[in-house]
Design a protein around this motif. Structure first.
Motif, PDB file in Angstrom:
ATOM      1  N   GLN A 101       0.835  -1.191   0.000  1.00 16.50           N
ATOM      2  CA  GLN A 101       0.000   0.000   0.000  1.00 16.50           C
ATOM      3  C   GLN A 101       0.878   1.252   0.000  1.00 16.50           C
ATOM      4  O   GLN A 101       1.851   1.315   0.765  1.00 16.50           O
ATOM      5  CB  GLN A 101      -0.850  -0.020   1.257  1.00 16.50           C
ATOM      6  N   GLN A 102       0.546   2.222  -0.832  1.00 16.67           N
ATOM      7  CA  GLN A 102       1.264   3.496  -0.824  1.00 16.67           C
ATOM      8  C   GLN A 102       0.583   4.396   0.196  1.00 16.67           C
ATOM      9  O   GLN A 102      -0.538   4.819  -0.002  1.00 16.67           O
ATOM     10  CB  GLN A 102       1.211   4.143  -2.216  1.00 16.67           C
ATOM     11  N   LEU A 103       1.279   4.629   1.305  1.00 23.86           N
ATOM     12  CA  LEU A 103       0.660   5.428   2.360  1.00 23.86           C
ATOM     13  C   LEU A 103       0.757   6.906   2.025  1.00 23.86           C
ATOM     14  O   LEU A 103       1.804   7.380   1.593  1.00 23.86           O
ATOM     15  CB  LEU A 103       1.397   5.193   3.678  1.00 23.86           C
ATOM     16  N   ASN A 104      -0.309   7.604   2.264  1.00 25.72           N
ATOM     17  CA  ASN A 104      -0.266   9.044   2.090  1.00 25.72           C
ATOM     18  C   ASN A 104       0.172   9.640   3.431  1.00 25.72           C
ATOM     19  O   ASN A 104      -0.628  10.150   4.198  1.00 25.72           O
ATOM     20  CB  ASN A 104      -1.663   9.526   1.685  1.00 25.72           C
ATOM     21  N   SER A 105       1.477   9.502   3.718  1.00 26.28           N
ATOM     22  CA  SER A 105       1.995   9.860   5.040  1.00 26.28           C
ATOM     23  C   SER A 105       3.239  10.720   4.889  1.00 26.28           C
ATOM     24  O   SER A 105       3.968  10.592   3.905  1.00 26.28           O
ATOM     25  CB  SER A 105       2.394   8.596   5.809  1.00 26.28           C
ATOM     26  N   PRO A 106       3.504  11.562   5.882  1.00 29.87           N
ATOM     27  CA  PRO A 106       4.709  12.392   5.800  1.00 29.87           C
ATOM     28  C   PRO A 106       5.974  11.564   6.022  1.00 29.87           C
ATOM     29  O   PRO A 106       5.896  10.444   6.548  1.00 29.87           O
ATOM     30  CB  PRO A 106       4.512  13.383   6.952  1.00 29.87           C
ATOM     31  N   PRO A 107       7.147  12.124   5.678  1.00 30.98           N
ATOM     32  CA  PRO A 107       8.402  11.395   5.907  1.00 30.98           C
ATOM     33  C   PRO A 107       8.670  11.210   7.402  1.00 30.98           C
ATOM     34  O   PRO A 107       8.084  11.891   8.236  1.00 30.98           O
ATOM     35  CB  PRO A 107       9.465  12.322   5.296  1.00 30.98           C
ATOM     36  N   VAL A 108       9.588  10.311   7.701  1.00 35.44           N
ATOM     37  CA  VAL A 108       9.962  10.057   9.098  1.00 35.44           C
ATOM     38  C   VAL A 108      10.768  11.253   9.611  1.00 35.44           C
ATOM     39  O   VAL A 108      11.597  11.806   8.884  1.00 35.44           O
ATOM     40  CB  VAL A 108      10.845   8.798   9.182  1.00 35.44           C
ATOM     41  N   LYS A 109      10.559  11.610  10.867  1.00 38.02           N
ATOM     42  CA  LYS A 109      11.295  12.736  11.436  1.00 38.02           C
ATOM     43  C   LYS A 109      12.012  12.292  12.713  1.00 38.02           C
ATOM     44  O   LYS A 109      11.410  11.662  13.588  1.00 38.02           O
ATOM     45  CB  LYS A 109      10.309  13.859  11.755  1.00 38.02           C
ATOM     46  N   PHE A 110      13.318  12.614  12.782  1.00 36.48           N
ATOM     47  CA  PHE A 110      14.115  12.301  13.977  1.00 36.48           C
ATOM     48  C   PHE A 110      14.522  13.629  14.591  1.00 36.48           C
ATOM     49  O   PHE A 110      15.166  14.438  13.924  1.00 36.48           O
ATOM     50  CB  PHE A 110      15.376  11.526  13.593  1.00 36.48           C
ATOM     51  N   VAL A 111      14.168  13.872  15.824  1.00 39.36           N
ATOM     52  CA  VAL A 111      14.509  15.153  16.456  1.00 39.36           C
ATOM     53  C   VAL A 111      15.071  14.940  17.858  1.00 39.36           C
ATOM     54  O   VAL A 111      14.906  13.868  18.452  1.00 39.36           O
ATOM     55  CB  VAL A 111      13.267  16.077  16.567  1.00 39.36           C
TER      56      VAL A 111
END
Ligand code: ADQ
Length: 414
Positions: free
Chosen positions: A297-307
């Motif tokens: 499935q192609q998720l309509n999601s933002p990229p992963v963020k590491f903070v």
């Protein structure tokens, strides 16, 4: 794919997967999430599509809602050239009963084969992690002249009670002499006494021979109507079953390390180990082989963020896969696979873990050697996988090898 032959694909996706409980409490085994963004069935379907099959049905039965939704939302082929992946639920076409076994699922779905009139039917299971070029197996099947071909791979002898075990003709290693479904006492191979030749649960049949076999099996009152238990022996007893050695398998983009990789993920331990196979620097199963993509499935999601966390503390993430939509804030993650929309907060430690979608790990929580199903929340300071007696007392599953499994949506408190 041989240009002159019409090939039809059947994915058997109705199994319960009892040994994967609690991950299968709410979903069919082929719908169990794997590697963050995939479902187990994506491997079988990707292999069939990459091998050139364009007409595929997925036979479902047990708790099939999320599986049906996944197949219909993700596996939409173009309507051109009558290409499709269709999820077909049990329809009680032969009376008021569900499928009694995998062969019965095919018997009750013969209308699908009769409608398409294929020359060849490829039948595969839906719960293995592997890459396989079925066009090579189909060519070997046609060349053998036999109506049935079983794909096989060497496995440790102690696992023989989980597999169909194959003995080949001494003078013809491509021909099956004996087939025993899940034997308690198997004999090892002559050149490797600690191994057996195991069926992978993937078969190629001449269509008319398959129809004949499942139809005659359907009339039997003693049969379990099972592919491995009944249909393969039907062909073996007639001297009509060939074997395809998976060692031949060589998909584009594979390396010496991951060529002919195959994992049966039928138990919690093997499911966990298959995840570990993905994440090392030189993985023995390489998700990043773009020449033989595993589709999902192609998720309509933002990229992963590491903070950093709000106080400026750094975190580390190493030897891990983190799926889309995730946010990691000042946390430590090691040797783990995180599903989409994971949230791991300040000071939390996640190691040797598999997290499904939308798992939250709050500040200073610890998760180690654990599998957390979808939407689990580990509250601040809570621990999973540290004290197994406590894990059991809280109703979590703990395997003999010390893996803790937390079911869907559970909130874990300190
Ligand atoms: P198992 O996987 O134990 O062994 P089974 O439980 O029949 O056999 O499952 C085979 C496939 O059929 C799975 O993908 C399952 O989801 C599906 N299935 C089971 N019952 C079904 C039903 N009623 N309707 C639709 N689908 C159904 C098989 C072979 C062994 C072989 C191993 C390899 O029988 O010989 O060694 O696979 O893992």
């Amino acid at each position: 794919m041989p240009a002159t032959k019409k090939v039809f694909g059947i994915v058997l996706a109705g199994g319960e997967g009892k040994r994967l409980m609690p991950l299968t409490a709410d979903r069919a085994k082929p719908a169990v999430p794997f590697a963050g963004q995939y479902r187990l069935i994506d491997f079988a379907l990707s292999n069939l599509i990459n091998s050139g099959l364009t007409q595929i049905v997925v036979l479902t039965q047990y708790k099939s809602h999320s599986l049906d939704r996944h197949v219909s939302q993700t596996w939409r082929l173009s309507g051109l050239l009558n290409s499709y992946v269709a999820s077909v639920p049990a329809q009680q076409r032969l009376g008021k009963r569900w499928f009694s076994g995998s062969a019965d699922a095919i018997l009750q779905s013969l209308n699908l084969i009769r409608d398409e009139k294929p020359d060849i039917v490829v039948v595969v299971g839906a719960d293995h992690v592997y890459r396989m070029d079925f066009s090579d197996m189909i060519e070997a099947h046609i060349a053998s002249g036999k109506p049935a071909t079983v794909a096989a791979i060497r496995q440790p002898i102690e696992l023989s009670d989980q597999f169909g075990v194959i003995d080949v003709q001494p003078d013809d290693p491509t021909s099956i002499r004996e087939f025993l479904e899940k034997p308690i006492n198997a004999t090892g191979l002559a050149d490797a006494p600690h191994e057996v030749f195991a069926s992978m649960g993937n078969y190629v049949f001449d269509a008319d021979a398959l129809i004949e076999a499942v139809t005659s099996d359907g009339e039997s009152t003693t049969s379990n109507h099972d592919m491995g238990g009944d249909i393969v022996p039907y062909f073996v007893n007639r001297g009509q079953a060939g074997v395809y050695d998976f060692k031949r398998n060589d998909v584009p983009g594979s390396t010496d390390r991951d060529r002919a990789y195959w994992r049966d993920v039928g138990t919690i331990d093997s499911f966990f180990e298959a995840h570990q196979d993905l994440i090392s620097t030189l993985p023995i199963f390489n998700l990043y082989n773009a020449d033989w993509p595993i589709f999902s499935q192609q998720l309509n999601s933002p990229p992963v963020k590491f903070v950093r966390d709000a106080k400026g503390n750094l975190g580390t993430t190493i030897d891990s896969i983190v799926s889309l939509g995730s946010l990691i804030s000042g946390a430590h993650i090691e040797r783990s696979v995180l599903g989409s929309w994971s949230l791991v907060e300040s000071g939390a430690r996640v190691s040797d873990a598999v997290l499904f979608d939308r798992v939250t790990v709050r500040p200073d929580a610890v998760v180690q050697r654990a599998i957390l199903d979808k939407e689990v929340v580990v509250e601040a300071g809570a621990q999973i996988g540290v004290d197994h007696d406590r894990d059991r007392a809280r109703g979590f599953t703990v395997t003999d090898s010390g893996l803790t499994v937390v079911g869907k949506g559970v909130r874990v408190v300190p």
